[in-house]
Design a protein around this motif. Sequence first.
Motif, PDB file in Angstrom:
ATOM      1  N   ARG A 122       0.849  -1.196   0.000  1.00 47.85           N
ATOM      2  CA  ARG A 122       0.000   0.000   0.000  1.00 47.85           C
ATOM      3  C   ARG A 122       0.880   1.240   0.000  1.00 47.85           C
ATOM      4  O   ARG A 122       1.939   1.283   0.618  1.00 47.85           O
ATOM      5  N   LYS A 171       1.643   5.050   1.111  1.00 51.73           N
ATOM      6  CA  LYS A 171       1.375   5.834   2.317  1.00 51.73           C
ATOM      7  C   LYS A 171       0.292   6.854   2.010  1.00 51.73           C
ATOM      8  O   LYS A 171       0.297   7.496   0.977  1.00 51.73           O
ATOM      9  N   GLU A 172      -0.636   6.994   2.949  1.00 48.92           N
ATOM     10  CA  GLU A 172      -1.730   7.932   2.784  1.00 48.92           C
ATOM     11  C   GLU A 172      -1.461   9.222   3.539  1.00 48.92           C
ATOM     12  O   GLU A 172      -2.370   9.995   3.806  1.00 48.92           O
TER      13      GLU A 172
END
Length: 194
Positions: free
Chosen positions: A3, A5-6
């Motif tokens: 994923r 990084k948000e």
Amino acid sequence: MARTKEFDPDAALQSALELFWRRGYEATSMADLVEHLGIGRASIYATFGNKHALYLKALDRYGESRDALMLYELSQAGAALPAVRALVRRFAAEAGDDARRAAGCFVTNTAAELAPHDAAAALRVEHSWDHVETLMHSALVRAQAQGELAEDRDPRALARMLLVLMQGLRVVGKASADPGRVRDAAEQALTLLD
């Protein structure tokens, strides 16, 4: 597939620095960091490690920005002694400023809170102080070579005295509501450069 990084790790580190600087290490919990940074605990651990590792990264960030400013201030062409005086006076002014005095200096805060029992923090504090002393020493050697500082003055001893003074200004400034106390101390110390 990993994923993405948000969140922006650089902005999160800056935010953690500000929280640690304002509250200290012990008074800042992981829950405080999660809330202040606006990211999950797992993301903090995955990106920065534990609270201690995050604190040390924040301290490193602080040192990098502070040291770059001092290097700039003390390495300008021309007379060196006015730059040394201006730096000491800036420290005194910041220590006596109501808006800044509560936070103090992140390095000084770390020296008081963690360095006596945390080897990694103590090493960073010593590194920071060594760097400041070296910058001051270099400026004072330059001042002496340019005839601004008397030949009988010891640039290394003066640099150490000014380092200790500047750290002391931060400590006293944090606790005293009288800005004249730190200002007068700085001005008296600067007479040693005459």
